[in-house]
Scaffold this motif. Sequence first.
Motif: not given
Length: 249
Positions: A156-165
């Motif tokens: 989840a942290i990685s997905l936030i890091g690439v721009g996902y809410n």
Amino acid sequence: MNHITLGFLASLIAGCATGIGAIPVLFFRKQNFSHRLKDLLLGFAAGVMLAATAFSLLVPAIDIGGVWIAVIGVIIGALLLDGVDKVIPHEHFEMGREGGSTNLRRIWLFVLAVTIHNFPEGMAVGVSFGTENISNGLTVATAIGLQNIPEGMAVAISLIGVGYNRTAAFGYALLTGLVEPIGGLLGITLVTFMHWFLPLGMALAGGAMLFVISDEVIPETHHRAHSRLSTYALMIGFIVMMTLDNLFG
């Protein structure tokens, strides 16, 4: 409740632990999550996986089928994951894109990467229940669930890091764990109806998990300056799972 149903439910709960790990991203701001935290979480998860592979899969496989069956199973498991890794297109957060060419959106390539990773974990839970030794099955399910919590948060942290809410990051992290009950059902079905497959299946699942740990999880934690901390986190995870396995396994 028979051991097939119990094995399926255990793998389902273990898979859903990725969603439990991702819950914090719904409540904290993006700046609260760092690459350092992600690497520590993945390092701990890798240590738990290593201990579960060694003590809950490979040691019982050797006890039941002998060392050479275990050797063959580990090799087959690694080769199968290697083949899948080369054929199915997917993308890692740090190592980039692998597998065949595709027009899939980047998010689905991330999801496929974690799915490839999680399937043998679910199979490991299912196979471990195939012995009808509920204690061993619960130990493996606990190990997989325990390592899925930090892994889910790291995803989840990685997905936030690439721009996902935050909501999307949580949803996709949960989704990646839901392949585990499929692997669990396959594993427990195979060993239930083909008893001779049990030691080979345990070793095969162990080999697949070893491949994932070495080829994907550990490299993901060694791209930045936190590799030493990740190594210690791995050792802590290994010690925690080794202790739990010997106390309750």
